[in-house]
Design a protein around this motif. Structure first.
Motif, short mmCIF file in Angstrom:
data_model
loop_
_atom_site.label_atom_id
_atom_site.label_comp_id
_atom_site.label_asym_id
_atom_site.label_seq_id
_atom_site.Cartn_x
_atom_site.Cartn_y
_atom_site.Cartn_z
N GLN A 62 0.83 -1.20 0.00
CA GLN A 62 0.00 0.00 0.00
C GLN A 62 0.87 1.25 0.00
OE1 GLN A 62 -2.17 0.66 3.59
NE2 GLN A 62 -3.31 2.42 2.78
N TYR B 241 -3.00 9.74 -2.92
CA TYR B 241 -3.10 8.56 -2.06
C TYR B 241 -4.47 7.90 -2.21
CZ TYR B 241 1.00 10.58 0.29
OH TYR B 241 2.24 11.10 0.57
N SER C 55 -4.65 4.03 -3.84
CA SER C 55 -4.84 2.94 -2.88
C SER C 55 -6.31 2.84 -2.46
CB SER C 55 -3.95 3.15 -1.66
OG SER C 55 -4.23 2.20 -0.65
#
Length: 330
Positions: free
Chosen positions: A214, A276, A280
């Protein structure tokens, strides 16, 4: 063909609207980054997340100081840098924040490589805190020269010392803030990508594998944007550094291009949270968990606790005034 007045108007509008947009989304995204990275245990115990948290804080400081002043100056013709103390403070804060931010991102990329290698013992929070402290002190000392050599003359904030001017224009901006961090970010990002691809074939804990993948995905996409954001400004700066002209149209045109490239570079402080989220799916779920469950749960618990602690009044109703026997209802 646009005139000089058209170009000046375009410069003003771009700085005002695009700059304010970058500033607003950057502050919102930075706050959400800090909340998520400091709330969830999986991030609090991760060195890479510590670097990203610190970078988010410094990035917000850079937006609130240097970008905000640039918006006032170029977008609304209010330039506080004409004052000597503000001129020195502005460039000190700008240089320190940019240096520490770039160092944090480089350390985060290097740490992600170390965490997936046999040197994993070097990836720990204690060392990370020491590295950040050393970086802050080192760049603080380095930025002190801006307090000495930046000065104002006829309302213009600039460097008038020829030696420091050459050092700042030919080394600090193109190398320290351009080529050097770009090289580190690109090299270690490629190494991190390679390590992440080979990590699944090893006997690695499932939780650690998921977390490392991640963070690697988030970091690699963000580093890619940083590289894209820095290259235009660095390239154009090197170009105008070797350009000698007095043509007013060329100067104004270069000023507009310079403003656009530097605003694009400022955007790298603003888009981390949104990158981000896009990179993810797990980060999006963590965002919903933090905002939906933790903070809403705390707010609901506070409301329930307040209601439970509230003393209800006793209402007395005289239902039978003839016999003088009231009934109390809590």
């Amino acid at each position: 063909m646009p005139t000089i007045l058209d170009l000046k108007f375009a410069l003003k509008e771009v700085t005002a609207y695009f700059g304010l947009f970058i500033l607003i989304i950057g502050i919102i995204g930075g706050i959400l980054n800090v909340i998520i990275f400091t709330t969830l245990k999986t991030f609090r115990e991760t060195t890479c997340a510590f670097y990203l948290t610190f970078a988010s804080i410094v990035g917000m400081g850079q937006l609130l100081t240097t970008l905000f002043v640039r918006i006032l100056s170029d977008g609304f013709s209010i330039d506080p840098r004409s004052m000597l103390w503000f001129c020195k403070t502005y460039f000190f804060a700008s240089n320190w924040c940019l240096s520490v931010w770039l160092t944090s991102m480089c350390l985060a990329t290097i740490d992600q490589v170390l965490s997936m290698s046999k040197y994993r013992h070097l990836s720990n929070l204690r060392l990370a805190q020491r590295f950040i402290l050393i970086a802050c002190i080192f760049w603080f000392i380095h930025s002190l020269f801006t307090l000495i050599y930046w000065d104002t003359s006829s309302g213009t904030c600039a460097v008038f010392n020829p030696i420091y001017s050459i050092y700042f224009s030919h080394f600090t901006l193109p190398v320290l803030y351009g080529c050097l961090p770009l090289s580190i970010l690109i090299i270690f990002s490629l190494l991190a990508f390679y390590k992440a691809r080979t990590l699944a074939s090893r006997n690695v804990n499932v939780v650690r594998l998921s977390r490392d993948r991640q963070l690697t995905a988030m970091l690699l996409v963000y580093i890619g944007y940083i590289v894209i954001a820095i290259i235009p400004f660095t390239s154009f700066y090197i170009y105008i550094l070797n350009l000698y002209t007095t043509d007013p149209f060329v100067l104004v045109s270069n000023g507009l291009i310079f403003t656009v490239t530097i605003l694009i570079e400022y955007s790298m402080y603003s888009v981390a949270f949104y990158i981000y989220c896009c990179a993810s799916e797990r980060f999006r779920k963590q965002l919903v968990h933090v905002l939906g469950n933790i903070f809403f749960g705390r707010w609901q618990h506070w409301i329930n606790r307040r209601n439970n602690n509230q003393v209800l009044p006793i209402i007395t109703i005289d239902v039978c005034p003839t016999n003088n026997k009231p009934i109390s209802i809590p």
